[in-house]
Design a protein around this motif. Sequence first.
Motif, PDB file in Angstrom:
ATOM      1  N   ASN A  28       0.819  -1.217   0.000  1.00 45.44           N
ATOM      2  CA  ASN A  28       0.000   0.000   0.000  1.00 45.44           C
ATOM      3  C   ASN A  28       0.853   1.267   0.000  1.00 45.44           C
ATOM      4  O   ASN A  28       0.444   2.297  -0.554  1.00 45.44           O
ATOM      5  CB  ASN A  28      -0.926  -0.001   1.223  1.00 45.44           C
ATOM      6  N   SER A  29       2.024   1.194   0.641  1.00 41.75           N
ATOM      7  CA  SER A  29       2.940   2.342   0.661  1.00 41.75           C
ATOM      8  C   SER A  29       4.235   2.017  -0.066  1.00 41.75           C
ATOM      9  O   SER A  29       5.272   2.646   0.200  1.00 41.75           O
ATOM     10  CB  SER A  29       3.239   2.750   2.115  1.00 41.75           C
ATOM     11  N   GLY A  30       4.185   1.048  -0.974  1.00 41.20           N
ATOM     12  CA  GLY A  30       5.377   0.643  -1.700  1.00 41.20           C
ATOM     13  C   GLY A  30       5.870   1.698  -2.667  1.00 41.20           C
ATOM     14  O   GLY A  30       5.138   2.626  -3.045  1.00 41.20           O
ATOM     15  N   LEU A  89      -0.791   3.134  -8.258  1.00 41.99           N
ATOM     16  CA  LEU A  89      -1.519   1.872  -8.403  1.00 41.99           C
ATOM     17  C   LEU A  89      -2.697   1.759  -7.444  1.00 41.99           C
ATOM     18  O   LEU A  89      -3.698   1.105  -7.756  1.00 41.99           O
ATOM     19  CB  LEU A  89      -0.556   0.694  -8.179  1.00 41.99           C
ATOM     20  N   ALA A  90      -2.574   2.403  -6.273  1.00 41.59           N
ATOM     21  CA  ALA A  90      -3.668   2.327  -5.307  1.00 41.59           C
ATOM     22  C   ALA A  90      -4.939   2.953  -5.853  1.00 41.59           C
ATOM     23  O   ALA A  90      -6.052   2.464  -5.602  1.00 41.59           O
ATOM     24  CB  ALA A  90      -3.261   2.998  -3.996  1.00 41.59           C
ATOM     25  N   ASP A  91      -4.802   4.025  -6.631  1.00 38.79           N
ATOM     26  CA  ASP A  91      -5.968   4.684  -7.212  1.00 38.79           C
ATOM     27  C   ASP A  91      -6.598   3.844  -8.318  1.00 38.79           C
ATOM     28  O   ASP A  91      -7.758   4.072  -8.688  1.00 38.79           O
ATOM     29  CB  ASP A  91      -5.576   6.052  -7.782  1.00 38.79           C
TER      30      ASP A  91
END
Length: 299
Positions: A143-145, A153-155
């Motif tokens: 998630n914080s990569g 990518l989270a979005d």
Amino acid sequence: MTVALTEAEPAPAAAPRQRRRRATGRLAVLPLLAFTGVAFGIPALAMLNGALTVKDPATGATSYSTANLSASLHGAYLTALIGSVKLSAVSAVLAAALGLPLAQTVVTSRFRALREAVLTAAGVLANFGGVPLAFAFVATLGNSGVLTRRLGLADKGWNLYSFWGLVIVYLYFLIPLMVLTITPALDGLRTQWREAARNNGATAFQYWRHVALPVLLPSLLGGLVLLFGSAFAAYATAAAMVGSAVPLVTLQIADAISGNVLVGQENVALALSLDMVLVAGLVMAVYLPLQRRSARWLA
């Protein structure tokens, strides 16, 4: 006629020598058989005994029953077993599909240094797993990569801690394992077969469709089974990365061993382990005949 009999006389004398050599060879195997019996036989018997042993919560008395085995095939335990089979099957198929062309590229390369470098790297990566692999992917695609933040990518709905995220992580060591497994079989394809197919007007696709793939099929299926077994037995990577987010039988066994079970179901972990042994036995029952058949073709 007399000369022929005279020349044939030493043959019977050689027979006892051959029998002695066979007997010596059998004796040499005894230490290995003894070690196998102690290292694998005794734990297997203990696991079988525990899986069939049920403890009464009220009296503490033990008895033999199939209740643990029945419990391991119902509810959350069955869901975890199916989840492990599904994850292993998907990962194995994808790794085989991606590893075969990579191995073919390595085999047909004219650069010996490239071949040795790829095979060496494959040997290292095939054995790279557990917590270090999970940490590497969390730091990169978590998630914080690094890549997750830079590429947003989270979005886009990316989630590493999911079934498909775990598949991607498993491919990291399954693809190199497929390269190591299938490369000897690709080396066994004779150049005369390709030349004969080309001389008869066959295209490259027809050569692979009618000659190479039928010969490689036992090795491909054997490699697929081996990949399935490796993914099915993996534990540390999934435990460190997804925890209980993805139901897997290995994680259920860990929970049962740690005491996270109902009273009277302490031996369910052994029953789950026995289920895994049975699945592994089926895998080996398929793998060994395929390997023998492949060896006959490529000898």
